[in-house]
Design a protein around this motif. Sequence first.
Motif, short mmCIF file in Angstrom:
data_model
loop_
_atom_site.label_atom_id
_atom_site.label_comp_id
_atom_site.label_asym_id
_atom_site.label_seq_id
_atom_site.Cartn_x
_atom_site.Cartn_y
_atom_site.Cartn_z
N GLU A 290 -4.69 11.44 7.07
CA GLU A 290 -4.58 12.19 5.83
C GLU A 290 -5.44 13.45 5.98
O GLU A 290 -6.52 13.41 6.59
N LYS B 223 -4.90 15.48 -8.06
CA LYS B 223 -3.97 14.38 -7.79
C LYS B 223 -4.01 13.94 -6.33
O LYS B 223 -3.81 12.75 -6.03
N ASP B 224 -4.28 14.87 -5.43
CA ASP B 224 -4.36 14.51 -4.01
C ASP B 224 -5.52 13.56 -3.76
O ASP B 224 -5.40 12.59 -2.99
N SER C 104 -6.78 5.83 -4.23
CA SER C 104 -6.02 4.62 -4.55
C SER C 104 -5.58 3.87 -3.29
O SER C 104 -5.34 2.67 -3.33
N ARG C 105 -5.50 4.58 -2.16
CA ARG C 105 -5.13 3.94 -0.89
C ARG C 105 -6.32 3.29 -0.21
O ARG C 105 -6.17 2.27 0.48
N GLN D 228 -6.98 11.64 -6.08
CA GLN D 228 -6.66 10.38 -6.78
C GLN D 228 -5.78 9.49 -5.91
O GLN D 228 -6.03 8.28 -5.80
N LYS D 229 -4.77 10.08 -5.32
CA LYS D 229 -3.84 9.32 -4.48
C LYS D 229 -4.55 8.74 -3.27
O LYS D 229 -4.35 7.57 -2.90
N SER D 230 -5.38 9.55 -2.63
CA SER D 230 -6.10 9.08 -1.45
C SER D 230 -7.05 7.94 -1.81
O SER D 230 -7.12 6.92 -1.11
#
Length: 612
Positions: free
Chosen positions: A564, A455-456, A462-463, A458-460
């Motif tokens: 990040e 998930k980490d 998406s940014r 995936q989130k990165s």
Amino acid sequence: MCGIIGFAGKAEAVPVLLDGLERLEYRGYDSAGIAVVSEDGALQVKKSKGRLSVLQKLLETQEPLSGNIGIGHTRWATHGEPNDTNAHPHVGQGGKIAVVHNGIIENYLEIKQSLMRKGFVFSSDTDTEVIVQLLEYYYRKKSDLLEAVYDVLNRIKGAYALGILCSDFPDQIVAARKDAPLLIGYGEDGNYIASDATALLAHTRTVTYMEDDEVAVLTAEGVRIFDGDRSLLEKEKHTIEWDVSAAEKCGYAHFMLKEIMEQPEAVRKTISCRIADKEIVLEELKDAKELLKNISRIYIVACGSAYHVGMVGKYALEKLLHIPVEASLASEFRYSEPLLGESALVIVISQSGETLDSMAALREAKRKGSRVLSIVNVMGSSIARESDYVLYTWAGPEIAVATTKAYTTQMVLLLLLGVYLAKQSDIIVREEYGKIVGEFQKLPEKISAVLNNLKDYQKSASRYFNHNSVFYIGRNVDYALGLEGSLKLKEISYIHSESYAAGELKHGTISLIEPGTLVIALAMYEPLAEKTLSNIVEVRSRGAEVIAITTELTAQLIGSQSSELFVLPETHPLLQPVLGVIPLQLFAYYVALNRGCDIDKPRNLAKSVTVE
């Protein structure tokens, strides 16, 4: 690149051919086609530009093809643009002979001009059509298909894997190979040819690997294989150890994600058979001590991601063995006049074991008297067969074009080799050796820990997926890792990215950094973490956004200057790159997913590059 499937049996050939081509899609292609000989001896051909689904629709909407013998092909364009005419199979002017071909014919223009003077008319721009027209020319003269095939092989120069049909011989396929992979499969309902074992797994796991200059004749009842002098051969049969489920997605959205997630088990397989009682055991290298006695230089030769493994290996092997090590691109190796001979060891790395540039580098090394050790994944492959020593990664089939588990297992095996050779040569102290072996055994568990944080990533992704240019920076092995991370992003997301040695930023590259530029900073090599931090500060001061990847040991230091941060488990510094590549694979995958790209089959790329 390109795929061949052929079937001579008792069942309808079309479903077998389409199934085989579907399993070969991962190799990369831009057109597809099949040829089938009907019961009454008619040669039937259907082919089209585009994905296999276009060919399947063509077969559904037009008069169906019927017959028990046929050949199929997926083409990756080399000579001539991707279109229906240039697609394989190609048919001779008389309409009796069809040919599928992987490889490149170097003297095709000379032969084409000669045939045109004899009245032959060509419809395509391919070198393959030259083969079928030349075959027809010799067949007209001799009325003996096998004689005509040998005449063609004596005339053409270059690399080839061939599947040949002739309507005058409606019960047989003729196959031939030189410098391009081709194997024969033995099944209950018939016999097969294929460029890759993946195409055969639904039908058989019993195969024979064809060697250079061999010609085979297949019927439903049996197979005959001849050498270059036309003598009948007795060939050994091999059993493929992995089954068809290994080449299926098993619930994952893409093969690439599946193969990323398979890395703990793949690494476990690579290691488990080679560590016993806290000792590295390489049965394939029993004379390692003697081998290294006269070695004063090591070359690691490879292409693409395997070359990046070699870059990591250069740092590791020089540190372990105190011998100069050079990582060389296989496509450049022969032309750089390398210092070969008995004092040089050449390590060739190839996932498929069929990469043509790597194969040529191997032969050049052997010609000049060097020993060759190969690291490959495919048993019986050309590079494996021609090497003095071979180490198999045991990674299982890798279907996605962008390599993940093959890269990781190659790296693990190369590092294992380095530590083993250091121990055999009494270079490494016992305490250090024990620590490294212990960390090797913990690698699968630590890779799993990295994969627990999907998930980490995936989130990165998406940014940052909408960036048009990305820079990777690092020092020492982190620079080598950056090369692989950058390649992964380019391959599947089509974002421009580059990897730089972080210390080189001020020598020109930093002029490209502007507000909003994405920089991925790799700081896993602890001895140089502070220096990498100074480079992070440099790009941050010019407005860059920084994703940093580091270990638990330096997380606080690096995190203070990062937009990040991804923190990896700590391991021995020698093995840290094995963990470090996982976030780079995942970030590339999720960026491509956000951009809607065809992740398993990226444009213009092929899985196995069998042309120069």
